[in-house]
Design an enzyme around this catalytic site. Structure first.
Site, PDB file in Angstrom:
ATOM      1  N   GLY A  83     -13.841  -0.206  -4.868  1.00 25.34           N
ATOM      2  CA  GLY A  83     -13.890   0.633  -3.665  1.00 25.34           C
ATOM      3  C   GLY A  83     -14.583  -0.093  -2.524  1.00 25.34           C
ATOM      4  O   GLY A  83     -14.288  -1.257  -2.241  1.00 25.34           O
ATOM      5  N   ASP A 128      -7.871   8.337   0.153  1.00 26.53           N
ATOM      6  CA  ASP A 128      -8.399   7.242   0.984  1.00 26.53           C
ATOM      7  C   ASP A 128      -8.191   7.502   2.478  1.00 26.53           C
ATOM      8  O   ASP A 128      -8.718   6.774   3.320  1.00 26.53           O
ATOM      9  CB  ASP A 128      -7.755   5.902   0.597  1.00 26.53           C
ATOM     10  N   ARG A 178       0.834  -1.188   0.000  1.00 28.31           N
ATOM     11  CA  ARG A 178       0.000   0.000   0.000  1.00 28.31           C
ATOM     12  C   ARG A 178       0.877   1.250   0.000  1.00 28.31           C
ATOM     13  O   ARG A 178       1.955   1.254   0.631  1.00 28.31           O
ATOM     14  CB  ARG A 178      -0.847  -0.027   1.282  1.00 28.31           C
ATOM     15  N   ASN A 216      -6.158   4.129  -7.106  1.00 27.12           N
ATOM     16  CA  ASN A 216      -7.344   4.691  -6.461  1.00 27.12           C
ATOM     17  C   ASN A 216      -8.341   5.123  -7.528  1.00 27.12           C
ATOM     18  O   ASN A 216      -9.077   4.314  -8.046  1.00 27.12           O
ATOM     19  CB  ASN A 216      -7.008   5.828  -5.504  1.00 27.12           C
ATOM     20  N   SER A 225      -7.771   0.822   3.256  1.00 26.53           N
ATOM     21  CA  SER A 225      -8.249   0.312   1.967  1.00 26.53           C
ATOM     22  C   SER A 225      -9.453  -0.606   2.170  1.00 26.53           C
ATOM     23  O   SER A 225      -9.734  -1.048   3.293  1.00 26.53           O
ATOM     24  CB  SER A 225      -7.110  -0.483   1.310  1.00 26.53           C
ATOM     25  N   SER A 226     -10.146  -0.906   1.069  1.00 22.82           N
ATOM     26  CA  SER A 226     -11.207  -1.920   1.089  1.00 22.82           C
ATOM     27  C   SER A 226     -10.828  -3.160   0.287  1.00 22.82           C
ATOM     28  O   SER A 226     -11.640  -4.078   0.131  1.00 22.82           O
ATOM     29  CB  SER A 226     -12.489  -1.353   0.462  1.00 22.82           C
ATOM     30  N   THR A 262      -9.851   0.160  -9.572  1.00 25.87           N
ATOM     31  CA  THR A 262      -8.832  -0.706  -8.998  1.00 25.87           C
ATOM     32  C   THR A 262      -8.827  -1.917  -9.905  1.00 25.87           C
ATOM     33  O   THR A 262      -9.650  -2.002 -10.812  1.00 25.87           O
ATOM     34  CB  THR A 262      -9.242  -1.010  -7.534  1.00 25.87           C
TER      35      THR A 262
HETATM   36  N1  GLY Z   1      -8.382   2.839  -3.324  1.00 24.06           N
HETATM   37  C1  GLY Z   1      -9.255   1.774  -3.179  1.00 24.06           C
HETATM   38  C2  GLY Z   1      -9.011   0.958  -1.961  1.00 24.06           C
HETATM   39  O1  GLY Z   1      -7.884   0.844  -1.542  1.00 24.06           O
HETATM   40  O2  GLY Z   1      -9.913   0.433  -1.379  1.00 24.06           O
END
Ligand code: GLY
Length: 575
Positions: free
Chosen positions: A480, A429, A115, A407, A458-459, A387
């Site tokens: 997302g 984020d 990340r 993102n 993040s998701s 993503t």
């Molecule tokens: N930017 C999308 C995520 O990390 O969830």
């Protein structure tokens, strides 16, 4: 053009002709593999040995070729990501970050976190103006929106689990960048609609912008990116985080008044994490821990419905959807308050994954009406949906699930001058201000506030599933905040509703994320269910599409059922 094809194919042949693999046949026009000027999308296929599903046919074909030539799933995952950085500039990347969840054939689970981090000069209020209001444009577009990229470090961390040299794995991407590839209609539309934004947020012209509109079949050549990839090939991680590439990045950032420094790049490290592992109805599910919220959300949602025998209700009946929605609502309520970068914030992981805690969260579930989100808890972080996901399963039982991102679509829209790649806008984020809505109308809290060198929440939910300790599923998606709920639905479709992979991925999806208090649904969602849910107090909102799921399922006869989501150019390959 013919010459370019020959050069490309010769070079593909040469790199596979290294000492270890020199006895293998070369890739040529006759084999039909990896022709960047002529390829087609394959949505569903069963392969007997190994397979890949990704967002672009060329990436999947290169991945399958690596698998065929002796690479394992980790090798293929690396090569696929390099190629996606060339052929899928909207989300494939070297200027962004991602997560890998893997399972080695010897039984080891692997979670690699690459990340992005906040630059060292980042500060909690960096996106606030003098009145204390969030200036969203700054966290979403241009040089200040960008976190320190993690992908290149992540791919080198992944290499510990592969067999082939990075030189071998990166060369297909170099060749495709250097000699070009034909773009799809979807890519042409994406580039055309982002033209003004590329111009506004970059300090130099780039290959992504041209006078006349892009159209399907045009060739995109990116020599600057080829040179950047060659520096990585020749100098390893330092070819990106130091030297010429680093200087080009920081020069671009400096001219755009960004804050990232050469030291930020030099100090970036990918991290190995302990995967989230839980059992659902006899299946071992392995997913990503913080700084992604994905694995925790998936565990909570699945455990909340586990004891309620969902398959007694027909698929997407009001009762089945309501049960899943109420689990989603409760899991997402926890996300805003408790989840952030574990190196900066103590995530109460044990409690969040505890069976008693999770059961207690559903204690107020009422099947006769909607539970308003105001009665659950306040605060939410929502994320964008550009993503991309890669699923790979090899002949030895290695499984790799990677979700990676810039993102937003095409990230912060800043192309690094002279280096040919886009930077992320991952800083969005973070929660720019407690309680203030981000670009998608969502709010967050202190767990995910901006701090120097911190990773933004993040998701992303790269996930693998084992049955009797053997590979069963590799799955994940972009989208997302809809990522964990799409993975949740795909797993329930397969485990509880016994669907085939195609239906599990492609039947309509729905999504609830606590706030806004509404169910988003795809156009083909059943109208009767919608009406029934409305009659007991739910609000439903149509959304064009949810996610782009890539799935591989190991069938009982040993075949790999491999599915690419119908919602994009996604495509499968294997052998
Ligand atoms: N930017 C999308 C995520 O990390 O969830």
């Amino acid at each position: 053009m013919k010459k370019a094809i020959l050069v490309l194919l010769t070079s593909l042949a040469l790199y596979f002709g290294n000492a270890q693999y020199s006895n293998l046949p070369i890739i040529g026009l006759d084999t039909g593999f990896v022709n960047p000027y002529n390829y087609k999308v394959v949505k569903t296929k069963q392969y007997s040995k190994a397979s890949v599903s990704s967002a672009h046919p060329l990436a999947s074909l290169v991945g399958a070729t690596i698998l065929r030539r002796g690479g394992n799933a980790f090798d293929a995952a690396i090569a696929v990501q390099w190629v996606l950085a060339v052929v899928y500039p909207g989300a494939g990347n070297i200027g962004g970050g991602g997560f890998l969840v893997g399972h080695h054939w010897d039984g080891k689970n692997i979670a690699i976190d690459y990340r992005e981090t906040a630059p060292s000069k980042a500060s909690k209020d960096m996106y606030l103006n003098n009145e204390g209001n969030v200036q969203s444009r700054l966290s979403q577009q241009g040089h200040l929106a960008c976190g320190v990229p993690g992908t290149v470090a992540g791919l080198f961390e992944t290499k510990k689990y592969g067999h082939l040299s990075m030189r071998t794995l990166i060369q297909p991407a170099i060749d495709i960048a250097e000699y070009g590839f034909v773009i799809t209609e979807r890519e042409a539309n994406g580039l055309n609609s982002t033209k003004a934004s590329f111009n506004a947020n970059s300090t130099q012209p780039s290959v992504f912008v041209k006078e006349t509109p892009w159209k399907a079949g045009d060739t995109l050549i990116n020599k600057d990116l080829a040179e950047t990839l060659k520096r990585i090939r020749d100098f390893g991680e330092r070819g990106f985080y130091e030297g010429k590439t680093a200087k080009l990045i920081i020069e671009e950032i400096r001219q755009g008044n960004g804050i990232m420094t050469l030291d930020d790049l030099k100090n970036y490290k990918a991290k190995s994490r302990n995967a989230i592992v839980f059992n659902y109805k006899g299946y071992d599910i392995v997913s990503m821990p913080p700084p992604s919220s994905g694995g925790i959300l998936l565990c909570q949602m699945m455990k909340m419905i586990e004891g309620r025998n969902i398959s007694r209700y027909p698929f997407q009946s009001p009762q089945a959807v309501q049960l899943m929605v109420e689990a989603e609502r409760r899991a997402f309520a926890d996300r805003a308050t408790y989840m952030g970068d574990p190196d900066f914030w103590k995530v109460p992981l044990k409690t969040l994954l505890d069976d008693n805690y999770i059961n207690h969260r559903m204690a107020d579930y009422d099947s006769t009406k909607a539970t308003p989100s105001t009665s659950i808890k306040a605060g939410l972080i929502k994320e964008s949906d550009q993503t991309t996901h890669i699923s790979i399963l090899d002949k030895d039982g290695n499984m790799v699930s990677v979700t990676t991102t810039l993102n937003g679509s095409y990230g912060c829209r800043t192309v690094v001058g002279g280096a040919g790649f886009l930077l992320n806008n991952e800083m969005d984020d973070f929660s720019a201000k407690a309680g203030a809505a981000n670009m998608y109308g969502a709010v967050g809290g202190v767990a995910n506030s901006i701090q120097p060198n911190k990773r933004m929440l993040s998701s992303m939910t790269p996930t693998i599933v084992l049955k009797n300790k053997k590979p069963f599923l590799v799955v994940g998606t972009p989208g997302g905040t809809t990522i964990p709920t799409s993975v949740f639905q795909t797993l329930v479709n397969i485990i509880d509703y016994k669907m085939n992979g195609d239906d599990a991925v492609n039947l309509p999806k729905f999504h609830h994320q606590w706030l806004p208090d509404e169910i988003a649904f795809e156009p083909a969602f059943p109208t009767d269910t919608k009406k029934a849910l409305e009659s007991i107090g739910y609000q439903l909102t149509k959304r064009e599409s949810i996610g782009r799921t890539e799935l591989i399922r190991q069938l009982a006869d040993g075949k790999k059922e491999t599915i690419a989501d119908k919602r994009g150019d996604d495509s499968v390959a294997g052998y």
